[in-house]
Design a protein around this motif. Structure first.
Motif, PDB file in Angstrom:
ATOM      1  N   ALA A  33     -60.284  -4.495 -51.912  1.00  0.00           N
ATOM      2  CA  ALA A  33     -60.930  -3.767 -53.000  1.00  0.00           C
ATOM      3  C   ALA A  33     -60.881  -4.592 -54.284  1.00  0.00           C
ATOM      4  N   MET A  34     -59.723  -5.225 -54.523  1.00  0.00           N
ATOM      5  CA  MET A  34     -59.551  -6.018 -55.738  1.00  0.00           C
ATOM      6  C   MET A  34     -60.469  -7.231 -55.709  1.00  0.00           C
ATOM      7  N   ALA A  35     -60.601  -7.839 -54.521  1.00  0.00           N
ATOM      8  CA  ALA A  35     -61.433  -9.030 -54.411  1.00  0.00           C
ATOM      9  C   ALA A  35     -62.908  -8.699 -54.596  1.00  0.00           C
ATOM     10  N   PRO A  58     -68.593 -10.095 -55.615  1.00  0.00           N
ATOM     11  CA  PRO A  58     -68.762 -11.538 -55.459  1.00  0.00           C
ATOM     12  C   PRO A  58     -69.772 -11.851 -54.360  1.00  0.00           C
ATOM     13  N   GLU A  59     -70.363 -13.061 -54.445  1.00  0.00           N
ATOM     14  CA  GLU A  59     -71.309 -13.467 -53.400  1.00  0.00           C
ATOM     15  C   GLU A  59     -70.576 -14.077 -52.223  1.00  0.00           C
ATOM     16  N   LEU A  60     -69.352 -14.552 -52.497  1.00  0.00           N
ATOM     17  CA  LEU A  60     -68.592 -15.200 -51.427  1.00  0.00           C
ATOM     18  C   LEU A  60     -67.178 -14.624 -51.380  1.00  0.00           C
ATOM     19  N   LEU A  61     -66.729 -14.326 -50.160  1.00  0.00           N
ATOM     20  CA  LEU A  61     -65.343 -13.901 -49.999  1.00  0.00           C
ATOM     21  C   LEU A  61     -64.677 -14.882 -49.051  1.00  0.00           C
ATOM     22  N   ILE A  62     -63.580 -15.461 -49.509  1.00  0.00           N
ATOM     23  CA  ILE A  62     -62.807 -16.317 -48.614  1.00  0.00           C
ATOM     24  C   ILE A  62     -61.598 -15.529 -48.142  1.00  0.00           C
ATOM     25  N   ALA A  63     -61.502 -15.350 -46.839  1.00  0.00           N
ATOM     26  CA  ALA A  63     -60.396 -14.572 -46.292  1.00  0.00           C
ATOM     27  C   ALA A  63     -59.493 -15.532 -45.543  1.00  0.00           C
ATOM     28  N   ASP A  64     -58.293 -15.756 -46.115  1.00  0.00           N
ATOM     29  CA  ASP A  64     -57.365 -16.721 -45.520  1.00  0.00           C
ATOM     30  C   ASP A  64     -56.387 -15.974 -44.620  1.00  0.00           C
ATOM     31  N   THR A  98     -62.265 -20.590 -64.030  1.00  0.00           N
ATOM     32  CA  THR A  98     -61.594 -19.298 -64.189  1.00  0.00           C
ATOM     33  C   THR A  98     -62.625 -18.172 -64.161  1.00  0.00           C
ATOM     34  N   GLU A  99     -63.753 -18.416 -64.819  1.00  0.00           N
ATOM     35  CA  GLU A  99     -64.801 -17.411 -64.874  1.00  0.00           C
ATOM     36  C   GLU A  99     -65.435 -17.213 -63.492  1.00  0.00           C
ATOM     37  N   PHE A 100     -65.488 -18.310 -62.738  1.00  0.00           N
ATOM     38  CA  PHE A 100     -66.101 -18.279 -61.406  1.00  0.00           C
ATOM     39  C   PHE A 100     -65.244 -17.486 -60.411  1.00  0.00           C
ATOM     40  N   ARG A 101     -63.957 -17.776 -60.485  1.00  0.00           N
ATOM     41  CA  ARG A 101     -63.024 -17.157 -59.538  1.00  0.00           C
ATOM     42  C   ARG A 101     -62.946 -15.655 -59.739  1.00  0.00           C
ATOM     43  N   GLY A 102     -62.974 -14.925 -58.655  1.00  0.00           N
ATOM     44  CA  GLY A 102     -62.815 -13.479 -58.748  1.00  0.00           C
ATOM     45  C   GLY A 102     -64.108 -12.800 -59.145  1.00  0.00           C
ATOM     46  N   ASN A 103     -65.037 -13.577 -59.677  1.00  0.00           N
ATOM     47  CA  ASN A 103     -66.288 -13.018 -60.139  1.00  0.00           C
ATOM     48  C   ASN A 103     -67.395 -13.305 -59.131  1.00  0.00           C
ATOM     49  N   ARG A 104     -67.668 -14.597 -58.908  1.00  0.00           N
ATOM     50  CA  ARG A 104     -68.717 -14.955 -57.952  1.00  0.00           C
ATOM     51  C   ARG A 104     -68.131 -15.221 -56.571  1.00  0.00           C
ATOM     52  N   ALA A 105     -66.877 -15.664 -56.543  1.00  0.00           N
ATOM     53  CA  ALA A 105     -66.219 -15.865 -55.260  1.00  0.00           C
ATOM     54  C   ALA A 105     -64.803 -15.317 -55.351  1.00  0.00           C
ATOM     55  N   SER A 106     -64.374 -14.638 -54.322  1.00  0.00           N
ATOM     56  CA  SER A 106     -63.036 -14.048 -54.324  1.00  0.00           C
ATOM     57  C   SER A 106     -62.289 -14.500 -53.091  1.00  0.00           C
ATOM     58  N   MET A 107     -61.005 -14.258 -53.150  1.00  0.00           N
ATOM     59  CA  MET A 107     -60.203 -14.694 -52.018  1.00  0.00           C
ATOM     60  C   MET A 107     -59.148 -13.653 -51.698  1.00  0.00           C
ATOM     61  N   ILE A 108     -58.906 -13.442 -50.417  1.00  0.00           N
ATOM     62  CA  ILE A 108     -57.771 -12.625 -50.018  1.00  0.00           C
ATOM     63  C   ILE A 108     -56.873 -13.454 -49.104  1.00  0.00           C
ATOM     64  N   LYS A 156     -69.456  -6.395 -45.750  1.00  0.00           N
ATOM     65  CA  LYS A 156     -70.323  -7.557 -45.781  1.00  0.00           C
ATOM     66  C   LYS A 156     -71.778  -7.097 -45.791  1.00  0.00           C
ATOM     67  N   GLY A 157     -72.088  -6.137 -44.900  1.00  0.00           N
ATOM     68  CA  GLY A 157     -73.454  -5.634 -44.845  1.00  0.00           C
ATOM     69  C   GLY A 157     -73.825  -4.925 -46.134  1.00  0.00           C
ATOM     70  N   ARG A 158     -72.899  -4.136 -46.642  1.00  0.00           N
ATOM     71  CA  ARG A 158     -73.209  -3.319 -47.809  1.00  0.00           C
ATOM     72  C   ARG A 158     -73.387  -4.180 -49.069  1.00  0.00           C
ATOM     73  N   ASN A 159     -72.549  -5.203 -49.209  1.00  0.00           N
ATOM     74  CA  ASN A 159     -72.564  -5.978 -50.456  1.00  0.00           C
ATOM     75  C   ASN A 159     -73.367  -7.268 -50.367  1.00  0.00           C
ATOM     76  N   ASN A 160     -73.947  -7.537 -49.208  1.00  0.00           N
ATOM     77  CA  ASN A 160     -74.736  -8.741 -49.014  1.00  0.00           C
ATOM     78  C   ASN A 160     -73.983 -10.003 -49.439  1.00  0.00           C
TER      79      ASN A 160
END
Lengths: 313, 453, 343
Positions: free
Chosen positions: C174-176, C181-187, C92-102, C209-213
């Motif tokens: 924006a919410m994600a 986060p270091e990882l964004l999963i875009a479904d 739960t702590e990991f989700r949305g924090n280090r990795a997000s999903m849209i 992606k460029g801005r947030n590395n």
């Protein structure tokens, strides 16, 4: 919003007029006259009819009813309490108050019991708690209220003697217990089932997946994101709920001998006391119609998507 | 060859050497047939078969279905297994507890135990008749012989006993005297040939117990419960069918017609919807009673006869349903029709010039049927509910007819002393409604798996 | 290029991941042993038709898999940590924090009964407990501004239904990204949108992606979208990765018949006039009862005897970690080797 509320009030008013009209013609279709007794002669009946204007054509009578109602005049009882004003019978003798007291408590109990039970069942889906609640609520909606009422009567009043057999005018808190419980049984079980279903429905929605992807705690997801959405169907049910409480009132008042509106309505039909029938129907119908109005407006508060201009399914 | 796990990138790509043994033949193109055979054809299961499989897998629904079938047997077959009918009154046997016997019955049983062929207890004759009228009678004995006799005077509270092997063969005793132990047999002279106007007497050889006891009028409660269940079931099913027919026709017309027709029809539905049904239902019950009774009395043909058998109360419940309760069904059907109208295959059919009636038959009905079945099934218990409610308030079925609701209502006044009279029908009613609800839920889950969570 | 990439930190490492759904009809192997590596600031495209297991794979990484789905094998390492060993609370702590999903459908992915601002602030505050409401609101406003929502102050107090589809997807992004986060999963984030809006959203994601590395896993069935945004591409079919490589390899040197088929069924700029698009024959495989050998076999024009009973091995083709799982490649290589030996 204001426009919508106004529109709804006008619609509710016309619904009431329609109900009053249907009632008027139905009760005039009941064979027999309120003044017919074993001894009465045709002359006496004709005289009594003339006295109360019953000899006039039906449309004239109907128009008189409608205009008088608008002025808050419900006429006088023809038979049961001859000469007494109907408004006085319904409101002045505590009948309305009695029915409302029992009804409101039952309404409150149904909501306070039903929604949390539904949430608990949904939260523990598939576990023992859920199964137990499912069995209980399924029984609750299958047991007719008069069966439950008499069962309570049998156990708590006749055998254990904890509670009074006759509730009468509800003087003591103990006399409330059985009427309110039997009136609230069906709606609370129905609400619990409804909440559970709509909660599970909400849990499967995309926005719940989003909430999970955001990393929210399960508790927060259920009680913030799912609950408010799942309350929408429950609110829709509050309209029929009011009607079901009025209906249940007939049974409960008969079973526990409470001299309320429901019991009086039934005797007024059997006695063909026209103004009383009309008065009671309109008052009870008004309760239901107002409840429906409140529900429609409560909708807007819970669900911002509803614009309240076009109400269509 | 063994199955290789599939790993890319950082794991080493599998060495080429292990496929050295693959020959030219392995790399020959596969035939079409071989390709097709890779995919096993799945038998396509029909909608109804699949639904039935899902229904069977649901244990709760299966148990409820079983219970419901038991209740059907109870209501329709049960009465032929008990000796009493729902309307026969046994004055002497009124207000019995379950399995309780009357004094007269005990006396008669004692006589039978002593070896009598059969007895006739005047007090246990059906109806209010507690005596045997004077006149000529004949009895067919166990051995086929006809025994005729003349009763010169009406006899009250006697037990008539036939002992064909003994002399005297036919005699009677005073009931009270027999029970107190000081009885005298009074012989009756018999002949072989019955007089011309002789009536046949049927003797009792055994007594059927009143399993649920009897009501205040001396009617067997079990028989009444069976009959009441039957009436309640008929009411539920017929009312549901009425709602189905009116509702679906109305809804289909409204949905198919669309436009102004639809608008007007839906406003009517909304109006009926906003009317508090129970208030109107109660009025209707009273209003309809007398005209219906007159109509029944006036005409005595086929269907009217069947309706008058059911009684005014029941028929007025049907009329109420026909007037008020179809609106829910109409809305559902209209919704389905509108939804299906938008579907591509219907548009395609219309584009191909398939006539309207055929579209309805080929596309709309098969697709609506699930929803219709579900709604109709769930309508049955609600009709039973409403009927029992009306009967409980004294406005539905009236004696000697019985419904589960009216049985409960009859028992309300004597609840303190005879609670079982309330409990028996109440429990049956609850089980009936419960099983129907659960079967309905099961059918819904089976027919519409999308709804199942 | 490839040397430079190898130096970058490995962010996500998926090894032989297997996910099954246990239905009454039997086990459905939705994901059947897939592996890949994602480096930081890299965009990996996962391409496949619906039912190929691409979304299921993403859900398993995020711990969003729901019953009857279950991870039955393999491992997922995020920044060196084993995600599958995480407790639910850690997840739960990991989700949305280090990795997000849209997600695909922005119309239904936001809770209709709460304002957009409320949902953004909630995402931030559930991971950063020390941030006050005012600060969170400021940050939410910044985020909306960043994703190109005009008039963010007013927009924060609006409900999702007052947003258009494209605007909602921006708000979702924006919410994600509100917790960096270091990882964004875009479904399939652009599938439900109009083409012009799609383009804007892709542009936005590239910029962010460029801005947030951050790294992005971009799941889609649209190869055109892949070409635009991805560094590497995995092509999935029936729970397997059938081909994996750089965007250039996949587009210009496709090896697997399925990849070739996908490319042939898609319009291209360099297409000769009147050239026809070629659809792939047949229907997707039934995962309840997959073929014994190559799952693409029944639809493959080049299907060979060996394909009937043997699942194809993954072999390296060309450079830059271009890998393909197909017996044709094995055949090719064996031929080459024979040729070498003959020489």
């Amino acid at each position: 919003m204001t426009l919508y509320v106004l529109k709804r009030i006008v619609a509710a008013f016309f619904t009431l007029v329609l109900i009053a009209t249907i009632t008027f013609f139905l009760m005039n279709a009941i064979p027999g006259s309120p003044f017919m007794t074993d001894k009465s002669t045709p002359e006496q009946i004709a005289k009594a009819n003339a006295k109360y204007g019953l000899d006039q054509p039906l449309p004239v009578q109907w128009w008189r009813y409608m205009t008088n109602y608008l002025r808050g005049d419900m006429g006088v009882s023809l038979k049961m309490q001859e000469g007494t004003e109907v408004t006085k019978i319904l409101f002045g003798q505590g009948k309305f108050e009695l029915s409302i007291r029992v009804g409101l408590w039952a309404l409150l109990l149904a909501i306070v019991l039903g929604i949390p039970l539904g949430c608990i069942a949904a939260y523990n889906r598939g576990k023992a708690v859920d199964s137990v609640l499912r069995v209980l609520t399924t029984f609750g909606v299958a047991v007719p209220s008069f069966v439950f009422a008499t069962l309570l009567l049998l156990i708590f009043a006749v055998h254990l003697k904890w509670l009074p057999v006759l509730s009468n005018s509800l003087e003591t808190p103990a006399s409330y217990v059985m009427p309110v419980l039997s009136l609230a049984l069906y709606p609370s079980c129905y609400i619990a089932k409804l909440t559970r279903t709509s909660m599970l429905d909400a849990i499967n929605q995309d926005y719940i997946r989003t909430a999970r992807a955001k990393g929210l705690k399960t508790r927060r997801i259920i009680f913030k994101h799912a609950l408010r959405n799942s309350l929408i169907p429950v609110i829709t049910y509050l309209g029929p709920l009011a009607a079901s409480i009025v209906t249940g009132g007939f049974v409960v008042e008969t079973t526990f001998s409470i001299p309320g509106l429901g019991k009086y309505f039934i005797s007024s039909i059997l006695n063909r006391d026209y103004p009383v029938i009309m008065g009671t129907t309109v008052v009870l119908a008004a309760l239901i119609v107002i409840m429906n109005l409140v529900v429609d407006i409560a909708y807007k508060i819970v669900d911002p998507r509803i614009t309240l201009t076009a109400k269509e399914d | 060859m063994e199955k290789k796990t599939f790993q890319l990138f950082h794991s080493d790509v599998e060495p080429l050497t292990q496929w050295q043994n693959l020959g030219e033949a392995d790399f020959a193109p596969a035939t079409e047939q071989e390709k097709v055979s890779m995919v096993e054809e799945h038998k396509s299961v029909s909608y109804w078969k699949d639904a039935w499989r899902r229904f069977r897998a649901n244990r709760v629904s299966m148990v409820s279905l079983f219970v419901f079938i038991l209740l059907l047997l109870f209501a329709f077959v049960g009465p032929s297994f008990i000796a009493y009918s729902y309307e026969e009154q046994y004055r002497e046997a009124a207000k019995l507890f379950p399995f309780e016997k009357t004094e007269a019955q005990e006396a008669a049983e004692a006589l039978l135990a002593e070896g009598a062929d059969g007895v006739l207890v005047t007090n246990l004759l059906p109806g209010s008749q507690t005596y045997l009228k004077k006149g000529n009678y004949y009895i067919t004995a166990r051995n086929g012989k006809t025994i005729a006799f003349n009763l010169p005077k009406s006899k009250e509270k006697i037990i008539l006993v036939l002992e064909s092997e003994k002399t005297p063969a036919l005699w009677y005793v005073d009931q009270k005297a027999y029970l107190s132990g000081t009885y005298e047999k009074t012989e009756i002279e018999t002949t072989d040939a019955p007089a011309e106007n002789a009536a046949e007497l049927k003797l009792t050889t055994s007594f059927f117990p009143h399993i649920f006891g009897t009501d205040s009028a001396g009617r067997d409660l079990l028989a009444r419960c069976m009959y009441g269940t039957r009436v309640s079931l008929i009411i539920g099913i017929v009312a549901a069918l009425i709602v189905l027919v009116i509702g679906s026709i109305y809804g289909a017309i409204s949905g198919l017609a669309g436009g102004a027709v639809d608008f007007v029809m839906m406003r009517i539905v909304e109006l009926i919807y906003s009317v508090p049904d129970v208030l109107i239902v109660l009025l209707l019950q009273v209003v309809l009673k007398e005209p219906l009774q007159k109509w029944f009395d006036a005409s005595q043909g086929g269907i009217v006869k069947a309706m008058s058998d059911l009684g005014v109360g029941v028929v007025s419940i049907f009329i109420t349903f026909a007037l008020l309760y179809w609106v829910g069904m109409a809305r559902i059907v209209r919704g389905q029709v509108l939804m299906l109208k938008k579907q591509e295959y219907v548009t395609a059919a219309r584009a191909l010039g398939v006539p309207g009636g055929r579209i309805v038959k080929r596309h709309l009905i098969p697709n609506c049927v699930g929803q219709l079945v579900i709604t109709t099934c769930l309508q049955i218990p609600s009709a039973i509910f409403l009927e029992s409610f009306l009967s409980f308030l004294g406005m539905g079925v009236s004696a000697p007819m019985a419904s589960l609701g009216s049985l409960c209502s009859d028992a309300l006044d004597v609840l303190q002393n005879y609670p079982y009279r309330m409990l028996c029908p109440a429990i049956i009613l609850t089980i009936l409604v419960l099983s129907l609800n659960l079967v309905g839920d099961g059918i819904r889950d089976a027919l519409d798996p999308r709804l199942k969570k | 290029m490839s040397e430079f990439q190898a130096e970058k930190k490995v962010l996500l490492e998926v090894k032989d991941l297997k996910v099954s759904f246990f239905t009454h009809a039997g086990e459905v192997k939705a994901v059947d042993g897939i592996s890949y590596t994602l480096r930081s600031n890299e965009v990996m495209g996962i391409v496949g038709e619906s039912g190929s297991g691409k979304s299921v794979e993403a859900y398993s990484i995020m711990g969003l898999l729901q019953s009857p789905g279950k991870i039955v094998g393999g491992s997922v390492h995020f920044d060196g940590e084993d995600l599958l060993a995480y407790t639910p609370d850690q997840m739960t702590e990991f989700r949305g924090n280090r990795a997000s999903m849209i997600f695909q459908n922005p119309m239904t992915c936001m809770n209709p009964v709460y304002t957009v601002g409320d949902q953004l602030i909630e995402a931030l505050r559930s991971h950063r407990k020390d941030i006050s409401r005012e600060e969170a609101r400021k940050r939410a406003k910044e985020m909306l501004e960043q994703v190109g929502v005009n008039n963010p102050e007013r927009r924060l107090d609006q409900y999702p239904h007052e947003f258009s589809g494209g605007m909602r997807q921006r708000a979702m992004i924006a919410m994600a990204l509100i917790c960096n986060p270091e990882l964004l999963i875009a479904d399939e984030p652009t599938t439900a949108l109009d083409v012009t809006i799609q383009e804007q959203i892709l542009e936005l994601m590239k910029t962010l992606k460029g801005r947030n590395n951050m790294s992005i896993i971009f799941i889609t069935h649209n190869l055109g979208v892949v070409a635009e945004i991805c560094d590497r591409v995995s092509v999935m079919y029936a729970g397997h990765i059938v081909e994996q490589g750089s965007v250039n390899d996949i587009f210009y040197q496709p090896k697997h018949p399925y990849t070739k088929g996908l490319l042939a069924s898609m319009p291209r700029m360099d297409m000769v006039e009147h050239e026809r698009l070629i659809p792939i024959d047949g229907t997707p495989v039934d995962l309840l009862d997959p073929p014994k050998g190559c799952s693409f076999g029944p639809r493959c024009r080049y299907c060979m005897k060996v394909c009937l009973n043997n699942p194809p091995p993954a072999v390296a083709v060309g450079e830059d970690n271009h890998v393909c799982a197909c017996w044709l490649q094995v055949k090719e290589m064996l031929r080459q080797k024979e040729g070498e030996q003959l020489e």
